[in-house]
Design a protein around this motif. Structure first.
Motif, PDB file in Angstrom:
ATOM      1  N   CYS A   8      -2.725   3.639  -0.348  1.00  0.00           N
ATOM      2  CA  CYS A   8      -2.078   3.425   1.031  1.00  0.00           C
ATOM      3  C   CYS A   8      -2.574   4.367   1.775  1.00  0.00           C
ATOM      4  O   CYS A   8      -3.570   5.373   1.301  1.00  0.00           O
ATOM      5  CB  CYS A   8      -0.500   3.442   0.886  1.00  0.00           C
ATOM      6  SG  CYS A   8      -0.092   5.120   0.188  1.00  0.00           S
ATOM      7  N   SER A   9      -2.139   4.506   3.304  1.00  0.00           N
ATOM      8  CA  SER A   9      -2.673   5.355   4.308  1.00  0.00           C
ATOM      9  C   SER A   9      -1.849   5.210   5.431  1.00  0.00           C
ATOM     10  O   SER A   9      -0.901   4.128   5.512  1.00  0.00           O
ATOM     11  CB  SER A   9      -4.301   4.685   4.639  1.00  0.00           C
ATOM     12  OG  SER A   9      -4.359   3.715   5.512  1.00  0.00           O
ATOM     13  N   ARG A  10      -1.771   6.010   6.215  1.00  0.00           N
ATOM     14  CA  ARG A  10      -1.132   6.143   7.763  1.00  0.00           C
ATOM     15  C   ARG A  10      -1.736   5.997   8.908  1.00  0.00           C
ATOM     16  O   ARG A  10      -3.128   6.358   8.931  1.00  0.00           O
ATOM     17  CB  ARG A  10      -0.487   7.548   7.761  1.00  0.00           C
ATOM     18  CG  ARG A  10       0.314   7.921   6.790  1.00  0.00           C
ATOM     19  CD  ARG A  10       0.874   9.379   7.046  1.00  0.00           C
ATOM     20  NE  ARG A  10       1.226  10.123   5.736  1.00  0.00           N
ATOM     21  CZ  ARG A  10       2.589   9.674   5.141  1.00  0.00           C
ATOM     22  NH1 ARG A  10       3.407   8.750   5.528  1.00  0.00           N
ATOM     23  NH2 ARG A  10       2.969  10.203   4.099  1.00  0.00           N
ATOM     24  N   PHE A  47      -0.402   1.438   6.012  1.00  0.00           N
ATOM     25  CA  PHE A  47      -1.070   0.313   5.386  1.00  0.00           C
ATOM     26  C   PHE A  47      -1.162   0.505   3.660  1.00  0.00           C
ATOM     27  O   PHE A  47      -1.226   1.616   3.249  1.00  0.00           O
ATOM     28  CB  PHE A  47      -2.559   0.643   5.821  1.00  0.00           C
ATOM     29  CG  PHE A  47      -3.213   0.367   7.070  1.00  0.00           C
ATOM     30  CD1 PHE A  47      -2.737  -1.175   7.445  1.00  0.00           C
ATOM     31  CD2 PHE A  47      -3.535   1.065   7.967  1.00  0.00           C
ATOM     32  CE1 PHE A  47      -3.139  -1.389   9.046  1.00  0.00           C
ATOM     33  CE2 PHE A  47      -3.863   1.082   9.331  1.00  0.00           C
ATOM     34  CZ  PHE A  47      -3.714  -0.242   9.707  1.00  0.00           C
ATOM     35  N   LEU A  48      -0.908  -0.498   3.217  1.00  0.00           N
ATOM     36  CA  LEU A  48      -0.991  -0.603   1.574  1.00  0.00           C
ATOM     37  C   LEU A  48      -1.770  -1.722   1.156  1.00  0.00           C
ATOM     38  O   LEU A  48      -1.574  -2.874   1.792  1.00  0.00           O
ATOM     39  CB  LEU A  48       0.399  -0.874   1.331  1.00  0.00           C
ATOM     40  CG  LEU A  48       0.525  -1.215  -0.186  1.00  0.00           C
ATOM     41  CD1 LEU A  48       0.196   0.177  -1.025  1.00  0.00           C
ATOM     42  CD2 LEU A  48       2.022  -1.670  -0.511  1.00  0.00           C
ATOM     43  N   GLN A  49      -3.035  -1.547   0.781  1.00  0.00           N
ATOM     44  CA  GLN A  49      -4.001  -2.649   0.647  1.00  0.00           C
ATOM     45  C   GLN A  49      -4.383  -2.578  -0.906  1.00  0.00           C
ATOM     46  O   GLN A  49      -4.368  -1.816  -1.625  1.00  0.00           O
ATOM     47  CB  GLN A  49      -5.204  -2.337   1.378  1.00  0.00           C
ATOM     48  CG  GLN A  49      -6.338  -3.230   1.232  1.00  0.00           C
ATOM     49  CD  GLN A  49      -7.438  -3.082   2.424  1.00  0.00           C
ATOM     50  OE1 GLN A  49      -7.909  -1.773   2.681  1.00  0.00           O
ATOM     51  NE2 GLN A  49      -8.023  -4.107   2.991  1.00  0.00           N
ATOM     52  N   CYS A  50      -4.725  -3.770  -1.329  1.00  0.00           N
ATOM     53  CA  CYS A  50      -5.127  -4.167  -2.529  1.00  0.00           C
ATOM     54  C   CYS A  50      -6.492  -4.790  -2.472  1.00  0.00           C
ATOM     55  O   CYS A  50      -6.720  -5.590  -1.789  1.00  0.00           O
ATOM     56  CB  CYS A  50      -4.162  -5.253  -3.207  1.00  0.00           C
ATOM     57  SG  CYS A  50      -4.728  -5.856  -5.028  1.00  0.00           S
ATOM     58  N   LEU A  51      -7.342  -4.124  -3.391  1.00  0.00           N
ATOM     59  CA  LEU A  51      -8.799  -4.533  -3.220  1.00  0.00           C
ATOM     60  C   LEU A  51      -9.101  -5.040  -4.530  1.00  0.00           C
ATOM     61  O   LEU A  51      -8.905  -4.276  -5.537  1.00  0.00           O
ATOM     62  CB  LEU A  51      -9.793  -3.561  -2.803  1.00  0.00           C
ATOM     63  CG  LEU A  51      -9.476  -2.963  -1.497  1.00  0.00           C
ATOM     64  CD1 LEU A  51     -10.208  -1.721  -1.224  1.00  0.00           C
ATOM     65  CD2 LEU A  51     -10.081  -4.118  -0.238  1.00  0.00           C
ATOM     66  N   PRO A  74      -5.629   8.674   3.421  1.00  0.00           N
ATOM     67  CA  PRO A  74      -5.565   7.725   2.092  1.00  0.00           C
ATOM     68  C   PRO A  74      -4.987   8.155   0.868  1.00  0.00           C
ATOM     69  O   PRO A  74      -5.551   9.489   0.192  1.00  0.00           O
ATOM     70  CB  PRO A  74      -7.068   7.180   2.046  1.00  0.00           C
ATOM     71  CG  PRO A  74      -7.833   8.235   2.943  1.00  0.00           C
ATOM     72  CD  PRO A  74      -6.472   9.148   3.651  1.00  0.00           C
ATOM     73  N   ALA A  75      -4.344   7.530   0.123  1.00  0.00           N
ATOM     74  CA  ALA A  75      -3.965   8.111  -1.466  1.00  0.00           C
ATOM     75  C   ALA A  75      -4.059   6.785  -2.027  1.00  0.00           C
ATOM     76  O   ALA A  75      -3.495   5.639  -1.966  1.00  0.00           O
ATOM     77  CB  ALA A  75      -2.527   8.329  -1.264  1.00  0.00           C
ATOM     78  N   ILE A  76      -4.936   6.756  -3.247  1.00  0.00           N
ATOM     79  CA  ILE A  76      -4.915   5.714  -4.376  1.00  0.00           C
ATOM     80  C   ILE A  76      -3.780   5.861  -5.057  1.00  0.00           C
ATOM     81  O   ILE A  76      -3.386   6.784  -5.812  1.00  0.00           O
ATOM     82  CB  ILE A  76      -6.241   6.042  -5.048  1.00  0.00           C
ATOM     83  CG1 ILE A  76      -7.644   5.901  -4.395  1.00  0.00           C
ATOM     84  CG2 ILE A  76      -6.428   4.798  -6.318  1.00  0.00           C
ATOM     85  CD1 ILE A  76      -8.936   5.958  -4.939  1.00  0.00           C
ATOM     86  N   LEU A  77      -3.119   4.638  -5.005  1.00  0.00           N
ATOM     87  CA  LEU A  77      -1.890   4.683  -6.122  1.00  0.00           C
ATOM     88  C   LEU A  77      -2.102   3.869  -7.297  1.00  0.00           C
ATOM     89  O   LEU A  77      -1.473   4.372  -8.312  1.00  0.00           O
ATOM     90  CB  LEU A  77      -0.807   3.513  -5.155  1.00  0.00           C
ATOM     91  CG  LEU A  77      -0.666   4.042  -3.912  1.00  0.00           C
ATOM     92  CD1 LEU A  77       0.222   3.156  -3.143  1.00  0.00           C
ATOM     93  CD2 LEU A  77       0.053   5.481  -3.919  1.00  0.00           C
ATOM     94  N   ARG A 120       5.800   4.115  -7.553  1.00  0.00           N
ATOM     95  CA  ARG A 120       5.233   4.270  -8.844  1.00  0.00           C
ATOM     96  C   ARG A 120       3.803   3.284  -8.806  1.00  0.00           C
ATOM     97  O   ARG A 120       4.206   2.152  -8.053  1.00  0.00           O
ATOM     98  CB  ARG A 120       5.921   3.933 -10.151  1.00  0.00           C
ATOM     99  CG  ARG A 120       7.165   5.042 -10.168  1.00  0.00           C
ATOM    100  CD  ARG A 120       8.129   4.443 -11.258  1.00  0.00           C
ATOM    101  NE  ARG A 120       7.644   4.349 -12.683  1.00  0.00           N
ATOM    102  CZ  ARG A 120       8.101   3.928 -13.701  1.00  0.00           C
ATOM    103  NH1 ARG A 120       9.352   3.965 -13.592  1.00  0.00           N
ATOM    104  NH2 ARG A 120       7.412   3.965 -14.689  1.00  0.00           N
ATOM    105  N   ALA A 121       2.960   3.380  -9.433  1.00  0.00           N
ATOM    106  CA  ALA A 121       1.806   2.414  -9.577  1.00  0.00           C
ATOM    107  C   ALA A 121       2.329   1.182  -9.954  1.00  0.00           C
ATOM    108  O   ALA A 121       1.898   0.038  -9.401  1.00  0.00           O
ATOM    109  CB  ALA A 121       0.668   2.968 -10.541  1.00  0.00           C
TER     110      ALA A 121
END
Ligand code: FAD
Length: 143
Positions: A8-10, A47-51, A74-77, A120-121
């Motif tokens: 996610c990121s702002r 933003f919340l993104q799945c790649l 940006p933070a990897i969840l 949580r993840a």
């Protein structure tokens, strides 16, 4: 090796709907070329993104995205090796908050607002699985 990364990121305050539209269309173009699929959620300035894709392609794409000045923090969840993709028909599907899908965001919110940084993840993984299962939630374009 197939992997799925969720971060996610702002958003920067200067970023407009037009910018988000451009981010989505460039993502779809590049991801198709790089064998990446996924979803981009945008709500409450976050933003919340799945790649999903080959480990090297996802890593490369994530580092390019993380350096983008249109967002910050940006933070990897979640990062996991997976056997199959969830977003089989989306090079980048879009989901923005609307009155109709507000219950989805509340479902995964600890407080009254959905905040992926506090999730949580397992919660963000489950949320994307639910979004894919209700594929009509996803859009090709930003309205
Ligand atoms: P170009 O064709 O060079 O640029 C595309 C457009 O974006 C141009 O209009 C350019 O002016 C504008 N642009 C590019 N970088 C910036 C910047 N840093 N600040 C302002 N405007 C800029 N890219 C992907 O490939 N896949 C993704 O899934 C993806 N997801 C993203 C999610 C988020 C939340 C954000 C913020 C960006 C995402 N991007 C994604 C975009 C990525 O950060 C790069 O901008 C893009 O990959 C550059 O690709 P390009 O060189 O082909 O773009």
């Amino acid at each position: 090796m197939l992997i799925r990364l969720i971060y996610c990121s702002r958003v920067r305050p200067s970023v407009s709907t037009l910018d988000v539209r451009s981010i989505l269309s460039v993502s779809q173009r590049n991801n198709a070329h790089n064998g990446i699929t996924g979803g981009l959620v945008f709500t409450g300035g976050i933003f919340l993104q799945c790649l999903e894709g080959h480990r090297s392609a996802v890593n490369e794409t994530y580092h390019r995205i993380a350096a983008d000045s249109r967002h910050f923090d940006p933070a990897i969840l979640s990062w996991e090796e997976v056997d199959s993709r969830q977003f089989t028909t989306w090079t980048m599907g879009y989901l923005g908050y609307t009155g109709e899908n507000s219950s989805l965001f509340l479902k995964y919110a600890a407080g009254k607002d959905f905040d992926p940084y506090a999730c949580r993840a397992t919660a963000v993984r489950e949320m994307f699985a639910e979004v894919v299962a209700n594929a009509k939630m996803l859009k090709q374009n930003v309205d």
